[in-house]
Design a protein around this motif. Structure first.
Motif, PDB file in Angstrom:
ATOM      1  N   THR A  39     -47.417  89.744   7.696  1.00 23.57           N
ATOM      2  CA  THR A  39     -46.484  90.835   7.403  1.00 23.57           C
ATOM      3  C   THR A  39     -46.430  91.384   5.907  1.00 23.57           C
ATOM      4  O   THR A  39     -47.162  90.815   5.162  1.00 23.57           O
ATOM      5  N   GLY A  40     -45.888  92.487   5.842  1.00 21.09           N
ATOM      6  CA  GLY A  40     -46.056  93.154   4.486  1.00 21.09           C
ATOM      7  C   GLY A  40     -45.172  91.967   3.711  1.00 21.09           C
ATOM      8  O   GLY A  40     -45.749  91.713   2.433  1.00 21.09           O
ATOM      9  N   PHE A  41     -44.219  91.474   3.986  1.00 16.53           N
ATOM     10  CA  PHE A  41     -43.537  90.279   2.934  1.00 16.53           C
ATOM     11  C   PHE A  41     -44.375  88.932   2.680  1.00 16.53           C
ATOM     12  O   PHE A  41     -44.621  88.539   1.584  1.00 16.53           O
ATOM     13  N   ARG A  42     -45.000  88.745   3.696  1.00 20.43           N
ATOM     14  CA  ARG A  42     -45.924  87.629   3.775  1.00 20.43           C
ATOM     15  C   ARG A  42     -47.159  88.030   2.845  1.00 20.43           C
ATOM     16  O   ARG A  42     -47.532  87.140   2.008  1.00 20.43           O
ATOM     17  N   ALA A  48     -48.702  86.816  -4.747  1.00 18.74           N
ATOM     18  CA  ALA A  48     -47.978  86.188  -5.952  1.00 18.74           C
ATOM     19  C   ALA A  48     -48.539  84.753  -6.046  1.00 18.74           C
ATOM     20  O   ALA A  48     -48.423  84.162  -7.245  1.00 18.74           O
ATOM     21  N   THR A  49     -48.945  83.954  -5.052  1.00 19.77           N
ATOM     22  CA  THR A  49     -49.236  82.791  -5.039  1.00 19.77           C
ATOM     23  C   THR A  49     -50.690  82.436  -5.400  1.00 19.77           C
ATOM     24  O   THR A  49     -51.092  81.780  -6.232  1.00 19.77           O
ATOM     25  N   GLU A  50     -51.462  83.015  -4.720  1.00 24.43           N
ATOM     26  CA  GLU A  50     -52.987  82.948  -4.771  1.00 24.43           C
ATOM     27  C   GLU A  50     -53.679  83.947  -6.039  1.00 24.43           C
ATOM     28  O   GLU A  50     -54.545  83.378  -6.668  1.00 24.43           O
ATOM     29  N   ALA A  76     -45.353  95.094  -8.172  1.00 24.21           N
ATOM     30  CA  ALA A  76     -45.227  94.071  -7.767  1.00 24.21           C
ATOM     31  C   ALA A  76     -46.490  93.034  -7.639  1.00 24.21           C
ATOM     32  O   ALA A  76     -46.178  91.678  -7.398  1.00 24.21           O
ATOM     33  N   LEU A  77     -47.394  93.554  -7.949  1.00 28.07           N
ATOM     34  CA  LEU A  77     -48.798  92.934  -7.975  1.00 28.07           C
ATOM     35  C   LEU A  77     -48.848  92.066  -9.185  1.00 28.07           C
ATOM     36  O   LEU A  77     -48.391  92.286 -10.199  1.00 28.07           O
ATOM     37  N   PRO A  78     -49.527  90.796  -9.005  1.00 26.50           N
ATOM     38  CA  PRO A  78     -49.735  89.904 -10.192  1.00 26.50           C
ATOM     39  C   PRO A  78     -50.567  90.733 -11.439  1.00 26.50           C
ATOM     40  O   PRO A  78     -51.614  91.582 -10.835  1.00 26.50           O
TER      41      PRO A  78
END
Length: 651
Positions: A39-42, A48-50, A76-78
């Motif tokens: 999903t978009g949230f996922r 953000a994690t990888e 919102a992107l790293p």
């Protein structure tokens, strides 16, 4: 390098109820790690994690509905993750075309295949980076809690929050100084410290050693300054290879297509110098082939070719106008110079299509086809090019091990002769293939000439038939116009005949005298009456008003033998009456005649007409006597004047 490629499976960013679900493909160091549904949230959590190096999409519409949402998504992107649109920036192209450059095929109806292809081509350097922020970053340190109304310990609570903001701002300032980054600072003082500290940092967001965060009392927000317009920068700095066609002259035509035949540049100008042409081509890409539409390449084109060290191309014979129209039929151009340059480039591309297809069959997916084709055209063997691009080396196939006792030792000359014999056989086989290819081309040329002759014959017949039809159409139109004119004339004659018949019927009657109606007492009115029912000797005419009369029209009516003119309306002008008496044309008042007018004809009782004529004759006799008396008196006065002159001379 880690790349994420996504494609929408279902839903839309514009829908409030059906949010998008994406197919996500991970590619790491050129290897596909797997494809999953998120999903978009996922997706945001995974980014953000990888923190991949690239997030690749085939359209920005899949992640943002408008520019405002796109800015929010990029915020919102790293900082280390680039957003790449693999289908291009201002001038987009399909994902299939982009994948074809790397010899990659996929099912365009499968979102998972599209996500995998998007990630692979982005990892190979395709697409453009989406840049929405300036090289300036804003860092805002502020309170994360509201002081509120408070109670007994309100002051201590507020001092604690503002002190935490002050402490956090000093930490960020120390990091910026250690990193050697310039910045401007704006502080808002408050009780016990600062309520807000804003830093304007002269560096892009990914170079700032500070990240957005939230604590119990303090929050830090790091944002890039938005550009007025989204900017696209190519992910790969290597220019694309071009096939260039040039048409020199007073007006220079320039055309360039890529190695897939897509139009890249088409322009013409009368003010272009040699350096201008080179600069224009340099901005468009890297010319690999420079072509001309004539068999002998012009000197100016040759100079430009040498400037780029490009491969020359000229047709076997100069291109005809018909061939140029066939080559450029699917493109639009503004003049003949652009057409000629474009036809030269397309003819060069057409001559290489079969070679490009053979190269594509031998190249594995994931290799840059443009680079392979460019090196092969410059003379490098395909195996060497593939080994170089794939990071390997050309290893010759080992010969089969043969026991020494079974193969007698041969002299060096015999081995050389055998090698030469093998080469001769291969060359003969190649010559046969070329001869067969030449015969096939001759047959194809003969067939095309026959088709062309048939097409020309059909075109000539059509042109002749069209010319004959046009002549006949013009003749038919002329005859139709004559027919319409004759019909109009026939209708006029019929109406005139009917009026003449009506007049004739009235003439037969002894009690009534026919009248012919004049529209006006002018020569035009007399002409219309003459054309309508005619004017003959002995006719009595009627005019409703005597306005616009002239001496000439009265004399014309008298000369035509008109018996009388009945005048209606106000009494006629005395001058008109005098001229009519001098011309001996009776003017009869309508009150005395009492005519009955119906259209262009009318009638009056014969008795009334005769009485009016009798009255006119009596007045005419009196007028003539007066005229005679005036003439005699004038003569007498002339005689007496002459006698007085003689007496004076004698005395």
């Amino acid at each position: 390098m880690k790349v994420f490629g996504i494609d929408i499976i279902k839903g839309s960013v514009r829908s409030r109820t059906r949010r998008p679900v994406y197919a996500l493909c991970r590619v790491e160091d050129g290897e596909v790690q797997g494809v999953e549904e998120v999903t978009g949230f996922r997706l945001q959590r995974l980014l953000a994690t990888e923190q991949p190096d690239i997030l690749a999409v085939d359209s920005l519409q899949e992640i943002a509905a408008d520019q405002h949402e796109l800015h929010r998504f990029l915020q919102a992107l790293p900082p280390s993750t680039k957003l790449v649109q693999v289908t291009g920036g201002e001038r987009k192209e399909s994902l299939g075309k982009v994948a074809a450059r790397y010899n990659i095929s996929f099912n365009r109806f499968d979102p998972y295949a599209e996500a995998r292809t998007t990630a692979r081509v982005a990892a190979l350097g395709a697409g453009v980076e989406v840049i929405a922020f300036e090289n300036t970053t804003d860092i805002v340190v502020s309170r994360h809690r509201s002081p509120g109304r408070g109670g007994w310990s309100q002051n201590r609570y507020v001092r604690k929050i503002h002190g935490a903001v002050l402490q956090k701002a000093r930490e960020i300032e120390a990091r910026l100084r250690n990193a050697g980054i310039d910045y401007d600072k704006k502080e808002t003082k408050a009780f016990g410290g600062f309520s807000r500290v804003a830093f304007r940092v002269t560096a892009p967001r990914d170079m700032v050693p500070v990240h957005s965060s939230r604590g119990a009392d303090v929050q830090v927000r790091v944002t890039g300054r938005e550009l007025d317009r989204i900017r696209f920068e190519p992910l790969s700095r290597r220019p694309r290879y071009l096939i260039v066609g040039l048409d020199p002259g007073t007006t220079t035509g320039i055309a360039a297509v890529d190695l897939d035949g897509n139009l890249v540049l088409l322009t013409s100008s009368r003010q272009m110098t040699m350096s201008d042409i080179i600069e224009e081509l340099y901005h468009a890409g890297k010319p690999l082939i420079v072509a001309s539409d004539v068999q002998q390449m012009p000197y100016s084109v040759e100079k430009i070719r040498r400037a780029f060290n490009a491969i020359p191309y000229t047709p076997r014979q100069s291109l005809s106008v018909e061939a140029k129209y066939d080559l450029t039929a699917r493109f639009s151009y503004t003049n003949d110079h652009e057409r000629d340059s474009l036809s030269a480039a397309l003819d060069a591309y057409r001559s290489l299509q079969s070679k490009f297809r053979n190269i594509a069959k031998r190249v594995r997916p994931g290799v840059d086809l443009d680079e392979v084709r460019a090196r092969v055209l410059r003379g490098q063997p395909l195996d060497t090019v593939l080994a170089d691009l794939e990071g390997g080396a050309v290893v010759p196939k080992p010969a089969a091990a043969t026991p020494e006792e079974t193969l007698p030792e041969r002299p060096v000359d015999d081995e050389r002769v055998m090698a030469l014999d093998g080469m001769v056989k291969r060359l003969r086989s190649y010559v046969q293939e070329l001869q067969e290819d030449l015969r096939e081309r001759d047959r194809e040329g003969e067939r095309l000439r026959e088709d062309l002759q048939r097409a020309r014959s059909a075109t000539e017949r059509k042109v002749r038939r069209d010319a004959e039809l046009a002549t006949k159409d013009a003749t038919i139109e002329s005859l139709r116009e004559q027919l319409r004119s004759e019909r109009r004339r026939s209708r006029r004659l019929k109406k005139r005949l009917e009026r003449m018949r009506a007049v004739a019927k009235i003439e037969v009657s002894e009690d009534y005298t026919p009248l012919k109606v004049l529209d006006s007492l002018t020569r035009d009115g007399v002409r219309d009456l003459q054309e309508g029912i005619g004017v003959s000797t002995g006719d009595i005419l009627y005019v409703s008003r005597a306005h616009g009369w002239g001496r000439g029209v009265v004399k014309d009516l008298a000369g035509a033998g008109v018996r009388a003119l009945v005048v209606g309306g106000e009494p006629p002008d005395p001058h008109l009456v005098r001229i009519a008496r001098e011309a001996d044309l009776p003017l009869l008042p309508a009150d005395a005649v009492r005519p009955d007018i119906r259209g262009r004809t009318g009638a009056a009782k014969t008795g009334a007409v005769e009485e009016a004529l009798g009255a006119w004759e009596k007045e005419q006799k009196v007028f003539l006597r007066e005229q005679e008396a005036e003439r005699v008196e004038y003569l007498f006065k002339e005689y007496r004047s002459e006698r007085e002159k003689e007496v004076r001379r004698g005395g």
